[in-house]
Design a protein around this motif. Structure first.
Motif, PDB file in Angstrom:
ATOM      1  N   LYS A  79      -0.811  -8.164  -2.794  1.00 13.07           N
ATOM      2  CA  LYS A  79       0.604  -7.853  -2.656  1.00 13.07           C
ATOM      3  C   LYS A  79       1.059  -8.512  -1.368  1.00 13.07           C
ATOM      4  O   LYS A  79       0.232  -8.961  -0.570  1.00 13.07           O
ATOM      5  CB  LYS A  79       0.798  -6.325  -2.601  1.00 13.07           C
ATOM      6  CG  LYS A  79       2.238  -5.856  -2.693  1.00 13.07           C
ATOM      7  CD  LYS A  79       2.305  -4.325  -2.705  1.00 13.07           C
ATOM      8  CE  LYS A  79       3.764  -3.877  -2.774  1.00 13.07           C
ATOM      9  NZ  LYS A  79       3.860  -2.385  -2.783  1.00 13.07           N
ATOM     10  N   GLU A  80       2.344  -8.589  -1.134  1.00 17.94           N
ATOM     11  CA  GLU A  80       2.813  -9.185   0.110  1.00 17.94           C
ATOM     12  C   GLU A  80       2.180  -8.484   1.310  1.00 17.94           C
ATOM     13  O   GLU A  80       2.251  -7.260   1.443  1.00 17.94           O
ATOM     14  CB  GLU A  80       4.348  -9.082   0.198  1.00 17.94           C
ATOM     15  CG  GLU A  80       4.958  -9.948   1.285  1.00 17.94           C
ATOM     16  CD  GLU A  80       4.774 -11.439   1.019  1.00 17.94           C
ATOM     17  OE1 GLU A  80       4.662 -12.193   1.993  1.00 17.94           O
ATOM     18  OE2 GLU A  80       4.740 -11.825  -0.174  1.00 17.94           O
ATOM     19  N   ARG A  81       1.489  -9.258   2.147  1.00 15.32           N
ATOM     20  CA  ARG A  81       0.828  -8.804   3.383  1.00 15.32           C
ATOM     21  C   ARG A  81      -0.436  -7.975   3.129  1.00 15.32           C
ATOM     22  O   ARG A  81      -0.957  -7.362   4.048  1.00 15.32           O
ATOM     23  CB  ARG A  81       1.787  -8.033   4.296  1.00 15.32           C
ATOM     24  CG  ARG A  81       3.025  -8.827   4.717  1.00 15.32           C
ATOM     25  CD  ARG A  81       3.840  -8.093   5.775  1.00 15.32           C
ATOM     26  NE  ARG A  81       4.237  -6.769   5.362  1.00 15.32           N
ATOM     27  CZ  ARG A  81       5.281  -6.517   4.567  1.00 15.32           C
ATOM     28  NH1 ARG A  81       6.035  -7.509   4.125  1.00 15.32           N
ATOM     29  NH2 ARG A  81       5.584  -5.275   4.233  1.00 15.32           N
ATOM     30  N   ILE A  82      -0.928  -7.952   1.888  1.00 18.87           N
ATOM     31  CA  ILE A  82      -2.165  -7.216   1.577  1.00 18.87           C
ATOM     32  C   ILE A  82      -3.150  -8.173   0.901  1.00 18.87           C
ATOM     33  O   ILE A  82      -2.816  -8.785  -0.114  1.00 18.87           O
ATOM     34  CB  ILE A  82      -1.901  -6.007   0.662  1.00 18.87           C
ATOM     35  CG1 ILE A  82      -0.861  -5.069   1.282  1.00 18.87           C
ATOM     36  CG2 ILE A  82      -3.200  -5.242   0.404  1.00 18.87           C
ATOM     37  CD1 ILE A  82      -0.456  -3.919   0.381  1.00 18.87           C
ATOM     38  N   TYR A  83      -4.347  -8.269   1.449  1.00 17.64           N
ATOM     39  CA  TYR A  83      -5.319  -9.255   0.975  1.00 17.64           C
ATOM     40  C   TYR A  83      -6.688  -8.610   0.757  1.00 17.64           C
ATOM     41  O   TYR A  83      -7.001  -7.566   1.320  1.00 17.64           O
ATOM     42  CB  TYR A  83      -5.456 -10.397   1.983  1.00 17.64           C
ATOM     43  CG  TYR A  83      -4.152 -11.092   2.267  1.00 17.64           C
ATOM     44  CD1 TYR A  83      -3.769 -12.217   1.539  1.00 17.64           C
ATOM     45  CD2 TYR A  83      -3.280 -10.616   3.252  1.00 17.64           C
ATOM     46  CE1 TYR A  83      -2.559 -12.853   1.784  1.00 17.64           C
ATOM     47  CE2 TYR A  83      -2.071 -11.244   3.503  1.00 17.64           C
ATOM     48  CZ  TYR A  83      -1.715 -12.362   2.761  1.00 17.64           C
ATOM     49  OH  TYR A  83      -0.519 -12.976   2.993  1.00 17.64           O
ATOM     50  N   LEU A  99      -1.259   5.213  14.551  1.00 18.25           N
ATOM     51  CA  LEU A  99      -1.234   3.793  14.212  1.00 18.25           C
ATOM     52  C   LEU A  99       0.040   3.341  13.514  1.00 18.25           C
ATOM     53  O   LEU A  99       0.536   2.234  13.764  1.00 18.25           O
ATOM     54  CB  LEU A  99      -2.418   3.456  13.287  1.00 18.25           C
ATOM     55  CG  LEU A  99      -3.833   3.776  13.762  1.00 18.25           C
ATOM     56  CD1 LEU A  99      -4.823   3.405  12.665  1.00 18.25           C
ATOM     57  CD2 LEU A  99      -4.171   3.052  15.044  1.00 18.25           C
ATOM     58  N   ILE A 100       0.580   4.150  12.639  1.00 21.00           N
ATOM     59  CA  ILE A 100       1.495   3.693  11.611  1.00 21.00           C
ATOM     60  C   ILE A 100       2.755   3.006  12.149  1.00 21.00           C
ATOM     61  O   ILE A 100       3.234   2.028  11.571  1.00 21.00           O
ATOM     62  CB  ILE A 100       1.872   4.857  10.660  1.00 21.00           C
ATOM     63  CG1 ILE A 100       2.524   4.304   9.393  1.00 21.00           C
ATOM     64  CG2 ILE A 100       2.738   5.889  11.366  1.00 21.00           C
ATOM     65  CD1 ILE A 100       1.590   3.503   8.528  1.00 21.00           C
ATOM     66  N   THR A 151       6.426  -1.241   7.638  1.00 21.31           N
ATOM     67  CA  THR A 151       6.123  -2.144   8.748  1.00 21.31           C
ATOM     68  C   THR A 151       5.818  -3.541   8.201  1.00 21.31           C
ATOM     69  O   THR A 151       5.762  -3.758   6.997  1.00 21.31           O
ATOM     70  CB  THR A 151       4.894  -1.660   9.553  1.00 21.31           C
ATOM     71  OG1 THR A 151       3.691  -1.932   8.811  1.00 21.31           O
ATOM     72  CG2 THR A 151       4.979  -0.173   9.857  1.00 21.31           C
ATOM     73  N   ASP A 152       5.597  -4.478   9.117  1.00 23.59           N
ATOM     74  CA  ASP A 152       5.195  -5.837   8.745  1.00 23.59           C
ATOM     75  C   ASP A 152       3.699  -6.047   8.933  1.00 23.59           C
ATOM     76  O   ASP A 152       3.223  -7.182   8.980  1.00 23.59           O
ATOM     77  CB  ASP A 152       5.961  -6.864   9.591  1.00 23.59           C
ATOM     78  CG  ASP A 152       7.448  -6.874   9.290  1.00 23.59           C
ATOM     79  OD1 ASP A 152       7.806  -6.639   8.117  1.00 23.59           O
ATOM     80  OD2 ASP A 152       8.253  -7.110  10.208  1.00 23.59           O
ATOM     81  N   MET A 153       2.957  -4.949   9.034  1.00 24.25           N
ATOM     82  CA  MET A 153       1.526  -5.017   9.278  1.00 24.25           C
ATOM     83  C   MET A 153       0.791  -5.735   8.145  1.00 24.25           C
ATOM     84  O   MET A 153       1.100  -5.541   6.972  1.00 24.25           O
ATOM     85  CB  MET A 153       0.965  -3.597   9.434  1.00 24.25           C
ATOM     86  CG  MET A 153      -0.454  -3.519   9.951  1.00 24.25           C
ATOM     87  SD  MET A 153      -1.086  -1.800   9.896  1.00 24.25           S
ATOM     88  CE  MET A 153       0.218  -0.896  10.731  1.00 24.25           C
ATOM     89  N   ALA A 164       2.802  -3.029  18.266  1.00 29.94           N
ATOM     90  CA  ALA A 164       1.788  -4.003  18.692  1.00 29.94           C
ATOM     91  C   ALA A 164       0.778  -4.292  17.594  1.00 29.94           C
ATOM     92  O   ALA A 164       0.114  -5.338  17.614  1.00 29.94           O
ATOM     93  CB  ALA A 164       1.049  -3.487  19.930  1.00 29.94           C
ATOM     94  N   LEU A 165       0.659  -3.398  16.624  1.00 29.95           N
ATOM     95  CA  LEU A 165      -0.394  -3.505  15.614  1.00 29.95           C
ATOM     96  C   LEU A 165      -0.022  -4.541  14.559  1.00 29.95           C
ATOM     97  O   LEU A 165       0.810  -4.309  13.695  1.00 29.95           O
ATOM     98  CB  LEU A 165      -0.648  -2.146  14.980  1.00 29.95           C
ATOM     99  CG  LEU A 165      -1.859  -2.025  14.037  1.00 29.95           C
ATOM    100  CD1 LEU A 165      -3.110  -2.608  14.663  1.00 29.95           C
ATOM    101  CD2 LEU A 165      -2.084  -0.558  13.672  1.00 29.95           C
ATOM    102  N   ARG A 166      -0.687  -5.676  14.616  1.00 26.01           N
ATOM    103  CA  ARG A 166      -0.396  -6.800  13.721  1.00 26.01           C
ATOM    104  C   ARG A 166      -1.177  -6.711  12.425  1.00 26.01           C
ATOM    105  O   ARG A 166      -0.644  -6.996  11.348  1.00 26.01           O
ATOM    106  CB  ARG A 166      -0.729  -8.110  14.427  1.00 26.01           C
ATOM    107  CG  ARG A 166      -0.668  -9.341  13.537  1.00 26.01           C
ATOM    108  CD  ARG A 166      -1.090 -10.591  14.288  1.00 26.01           C
ATOM    109  NE  ARG A 166      -1.141 -11.746  13.410  1.00 26.01           N
ATOM    110  CZ  ARG A 166      -2.216 -12.127  12.728  1.00 26.01           C
ATOM    111  NH1 ARG A 166      -3.346 -11.432  12.841  1.00 26.01           N
ATOM    112  NH2 ARG A 166      -2.180 -13.192  11.948  1.00 26.01           N
ATOM    113  N   GLN A 167      -2.470  -6.340  12.496  1.00 32.22           N
ATOM    114  CA  GLN A 167      -3.323  -6.385  11.312  1.00 32.22           C
ATOM    115  C   GLN A 167      -4.449  -5.364  11.425  1.00 32.22           C
ATOM    116  O   GLN A 167      -4.970  -5.125  12.512  1.00 32.22           O
ATOM    117  CB  GLN A 167      -3.928  -7.785  11.138  1.00 32.22           C
ATOM    118  CG  GLN A 167      -4.858  -7.920   9.946  1.00 32.22           C
ATOM    119  CD  GLN A 167      -5.219  -9.368   9.647  1.00 32.22           C
ATOM    120  OE1 GLN A 167      -4.461 -10.278   9.964  1.00 32.22           O
ATOM    121  NE2 GLN A 167      -6.362  -9.593   9.032  1.00 32.22           N
ATOM    122  N   ILE A 168      -4.828  -4.788  10.269  1.00 31.48           N
ATOM    123  CA  ILE A 168      -6.026  -3.944  10.187  1.00 31.48           C
ATOM    124  C   ILE A 168      -6.934  -4.516   9.112  1.00 31.48           C
ATOM    125  O   ILE A 168      -6.505  -4.772   7.984  1.00 31.48           O
ATOM    126  CB  ILE A 168      -5.689  -2.482   9.856  1.00 31.48           C
ATOM    127  CG1 ILE A 168      -4.810  -1.857  10.940  1.00 31.48           C
ATOM    128  CG2 ILE A 168      -6.987  -1.676   9.719  1.00 31.48           C
ATOM    129  CD1 ILE A 168      -4.517  -0.382  10.721  1.00 31.48           C
TER     130      ILE A 168
END
Length: 291
Positions: free
Chosen positions: A192-196, A95-96, A138-140, A100-104
């Motif tokens: 944190k940035e990109r973490i919710y 995965l890492i 990544t920008d995930m 293509a992986l935008r969000q988990i």
């Protein structure tokens, strides 16, 4: 042409857990093949840019999930995955670094929805370790979900259980505040940035046996979301895990004909009038959020 913001694809209906809040499927256990997946992407390409590996089952169980992500990237799709997170350490390499992986989305309420033998702290920390690595390289996007609050009493035992998980998250991210003091049911907070993180009430899955029914209301099914089960059955949303509202099979008919068919049109037109036409939809507790 209709565009869907969320296009759910069930790459497997097999799960490694048996969550109390998730109805068990009576369908035959199955893993989607590469050929079927590629065919689906070709047919739905005009209709969406975003696909979600989610309906029933645990997508990280699929042995070819890395190949599915590669094919998605080749065909210009962005992928979102919803997982219970128990396998994240095992499949990390698959995965890492997948573009293509935008969000988990990690359904953290899975832990207390099972009699899991693993340690809760170990479970959460494995997920957080992956999250930190993904965030650094990544920008995930990462979303932690605790969708298990009781509607009638949000200070119930479940909130006490969640507090253990929140405490681990607070320590791991060195948060200068208590999450519980900031978060509200139905609304997320940025850790944190990109973490919710998001907490919400547990909802009632649609079931023809449910006695609580309403023929009035609205839903985004077939308006901005649609789904395909592992056997190719097209359904109006991700909550029809048994394919009760069978709009057609993408392995047998072209998707464009299915989505423009009479049954799909009747459902969509009904919701436009705030009228629920399908019996399964009348019993859906999640739909009440849109009312």
């Amino acid at each position: 042409m209709k565009k869907f913001k969320k296009f759910y694809i069930e790459i497997t209906n097999v799960c490694n857990l048996s969550c109390s809040f998730c109805p068990k499927t009576n369908r035959t256990s199955q893993f989607m093949t590469i050929e079927t997946f590629s065919n689906i992407l070709e047919q739905i390409k005009p209709y969406t840019e975003y696909i979600y590996f989610h309906i029933k089952g645990e997508p990280l169980l699929h042995p070819q999930i890395d190949e599915f992500l590669d094919i998605s990237y080749e065909k210009d799709f962005k992928v979102n995955i919803t997982t219970n997170g128990t396998l994240i350490k095992k499949v990390r390499e698959k995965l890492i670094n997948k573009p293509a992986l935008r969000q988990i989305n990690f359904s953290l309420h899975s832990f207390d929805g099972n009699n899991m033998v693993c340690d809760k702290e170990e479970y959460i920390k494995d997920i957080i370790a992956f999250t930190k690595e993904a965030n650094s390289h990544t920008d995930m996007l990462i979303s932690f979900r605790l969708w298990n609050l009781d509607k009638d009493n949000i200070t119930n035992l479940q909130r006490e259980i969640n507090r253990d998980i929140l405490h681990i998250i607070e320590e791991e991210f060195n948060l200068p505040y208590k999450i519980e003091e900031k978060i509200e049911p139905g609304r997320g907070i940025k850790l944190k940035e990109r973490i919710y993180l998001n907490q919400d009430h547990e909802f009632q899955w649609p079931d023809l046996k449910n006695s609580n029914r309403s023929s009035q209301g609205f839903c985004y099914g077939l308006r901005n979301q649609i789904g395909i089960l592992v056997d190719g059955t097209v359904i109006p949303c991700c909550l029809d895990g048994e394919g009760v509202v069978n709009l057609g099979n993408i392995n047998e008919s072209n998707f464009s004909k299915i989505v423009e068919g009479d049954r799909a049109s009747n459902i969509l037109d009904g919701f436009s009038r705030r009228e629920v036409v399908e019996e399964l939809c009348k019993s859906c507790g999640y739909r009440e959020r849109f009312d």
